[in-house]
Design a protein around this motif. Structure first.
Motif, PDB file in Angstrom:
ATOM      1  N   ILE A  49      29.200  30.838  31.392  1.00 34.96           N
ATOM      2  CA  ILE A  49      29.277  31.662  30.182  1.00 34.96           C
ATOM      3  C   ILE A  49      27.929  32.332  29.914  1.00 34.96           C
ATOM      4  O   ILE A  49      27.870  33.518  29.580  1.00 34.96           O
ATOM      5  N   ASP A  50      26.835  31.575  30.099  1.00 37.09           N
ATOM      6  CA  ASP A  50      25.502  32.158  29.917  1.00 37.09           C
ATOM      7  C   ASP A  50      25.251  33.302  30.898  1.00 37.09           C
ATOM      8  O   ASP A  50      24.486  34.222  30.603  1.00 37.09           O
ATOM      9  N   ALA A  51      25.899  33.249  32.068  1.00 35.84           N
ATOM     10  CA  ALA A  51      25.744  34.298  33.085  1.00 35.84           C
ATOM     11  C   ALA A  51      26.697  35.468  32.859  1.00 35.84           C
ATOM     12  O   ALA A  51      26.748  36.394  33.659  1.00 35.84           O
ATOM     13  N   GLY A  52      27.469  35.416  31.766  1.00 37.87           N
ATOM     14  CA  GLY A  52      28.327  36.542  31.421  1.00 37.87           C
ATOM     15  C   GLY A  52      29.800  36.360  31.742  1.00 37.87           C
ATOM     16  O   GLY A  52      30.601  37.259  31.501  1.00 37.87           O
ATOM     17  N   ALA A  53      30.160  35.209  32.290  1.00 39.67           N
ATOM     18  CA  ALA A  53      31.572  34.970  32.621  1.00 39.67           C
ATOM     19  C   ALA A  53      32.348  34.566  31.374  1.00 39.67           C
ATOM     20  O   ALA A  53      31.775  34.142  30.371  1.00 39.67           O
ATOM     21  N   SER A  54      33.652  34.717  31.445  1.00 35.48           N
ATOM     22  CA  SER A  54      34.511  34.159  30.416  1.00 35.48           C
ATOM     23  C   SER A  54      35.427  33.151  31.087  1.00 35.48           C
ATOM     24  O   SER A  54      35.736  33.275  32.280  1.00 35.48           O
ATOM     25  N   VAL A  55      35.830  32.155  30.346  1.00 43.71           N
ATOM     26  CA  VAL A  55      36.713  31.109  30.867  1.00 43.71           C
ATOM     27  C   VAL A  55      38.059  31.294  30.187  1.00 43.71           C
ATOM     28  O   VAL A  55      38.155  31.267  28.956  1.00 43.71           O
ATOM     29  N   VAL A  56      39.081  31.513  30.991  1.00 48.24           N
ATOM     30  CA  VAL A  56      40.408  31.807  30.454  1.00 48.24           C
ATOM     31  C   VAL A  56      41.384  30.724  30.894  1.00 48.24           C
ATOM     32  O   VAL A  56      41.447  30.366  32.074  1.00 48.24           O
ATOM     33  N   LEU A  57      42.140  30.205  29.930  1.00 46.45           N
ATOM     34  CA  LEU A  57      43.178  29.218  30.220  1.00 46.45           C
ATOM     35  C   LEU A  57      44.497  29.947  30.417  1.00 46.45           C
ATOM     36  O   LEU A  57      44.891  30.751  29.579  1.00 46.45           O
ATOM     37  N   GLU A  58      45.142  29.651  31.523  1.00 42.48           N
ATOM     38  CA  GLU A  58      46.458  30.230  31.791  1.00 42.48           C
ATOM     39  C   GLU A  58      47.471  29.099  31.823  1.00 42.48           C
ATOM     40  O   GLU A  58      47.363  28.183  32.637  1.00 42.48           O
ATOM     41  N   ARG A  59      48.434  29.149  30.900  1.00 41.82           N
ATOM     42  CA  ARG A  59      49.463  28.122  30.798  1.00 41.82           C
ATOM     43  C   ARG A  59      50.818  28.755  31.020  1.00 41.82           C
ATOM     44  O   ARG A  59      51.016  29.930  30.688  1.00 41.82           O
ATOM     45  N   ASN A  61      54.280  30.170  30.457  1.00 42.39           N
ATOM     46  CA  ASN A  61      54.992  30.723  29.296  1.00 42.39           C
ATOM     47  C   ASN A  61      54.124  30.916  28.053  1.00 42.39           C
ATOM     48  O   ASN A  61      54.635  30.921  26.933  1.00 42.39           O
ATOM     49  N   LYS A  62      52.835  31.057  28.246  1.00 40.86           N
ATOM     50  CA  LYS A  62      51.916  31.309  27.128  1.00 40.86           C
ATOM     51  C   LYS A  62      50.974  32.430  27.541  1.00 40.86           C
ATOM     52  O   LYS A  62      50.647  32.574  28.716  1.00 40.86           O
ATOM     53  N   PRO A  63      50.504  33.219  26.580  1.00 38.52           N
ATOM     54  CA  PRO A  63      49.524  34.243  26.937  1.00 38.52           C
ATOM     55  C   PRO A  63      48.185  33.587  27.304  1.00 38.52           C
ATOM     56  O   PRO A  63      47.874  32.499  26.824  1.00 38.52           O
ATOM     57  N   PRO A  64      47.377  34.245  28.148  1.00 36.91           N
ATOM     58  CA  PRO A  64      46.051  33.702  28.477  1.00 36.91           C
ATOM     59  C   PRO A  64      45.210  33.552  27.213  1.00 36.91           C
ATOM     60  O   PRO A  64      45.301  34.356  26.286  1.00 36.91           O
ATOM     61  N   THR A  65      44.413  32.493  27.184  1.00 33.01           N
ATOM     62  CA  THR A  65      43.558  32.207  26.032  1.00 33.01           C
ATOM     63  C   THR A  65      42.131  31.992  26.524  1.00 33.01           C
ATOM     64  O   THR A  65      41.901  31.201  27.446  1.00 33.01           O
TER      65      THR A  65
END
Length: 70
Positions: A49-59, A61-65
């Motif tokens: 995250i400090d390097a500019g990445a984002s962490v996305v959870l994919e479940r 039948n749910k939208p990415p969070t």
């Protein structure tokens, strides 16, 4: 304890301790190993995250969070 390790004491609520023990047992590992891995994961995610990445959870039948760490 090997030469490259130090002891660290952490205060947790009983509920947190119970949860850590249950998760460690479910994964077939010691509480110490579970905590070491959890800490390693947290440090890795924070570095990304400090390097500019984002962490996305994919479940299913749910939208990415996006995961937001405090």
């Amino acid at each position: 304890m090997s030469d490259n390790q130090e002891r660290l004491t952490v205060r947790l609520t009983k509920e947190a301790i119970d949860e850590v023990k249950a998760k460690a047992a479910a994964k077939g590992m010691t509480v110490n190993e579970f905590v070491r891995r959890a800490l390693g994961t947290e440090l890795y995610l924070l570095d990304q995250i400090d390097a500019g990445a984002s962490v996305v959870l994919e479940r299913p039948n749910k939208p990415p969070t996006e995961l937001v760490l405090r």
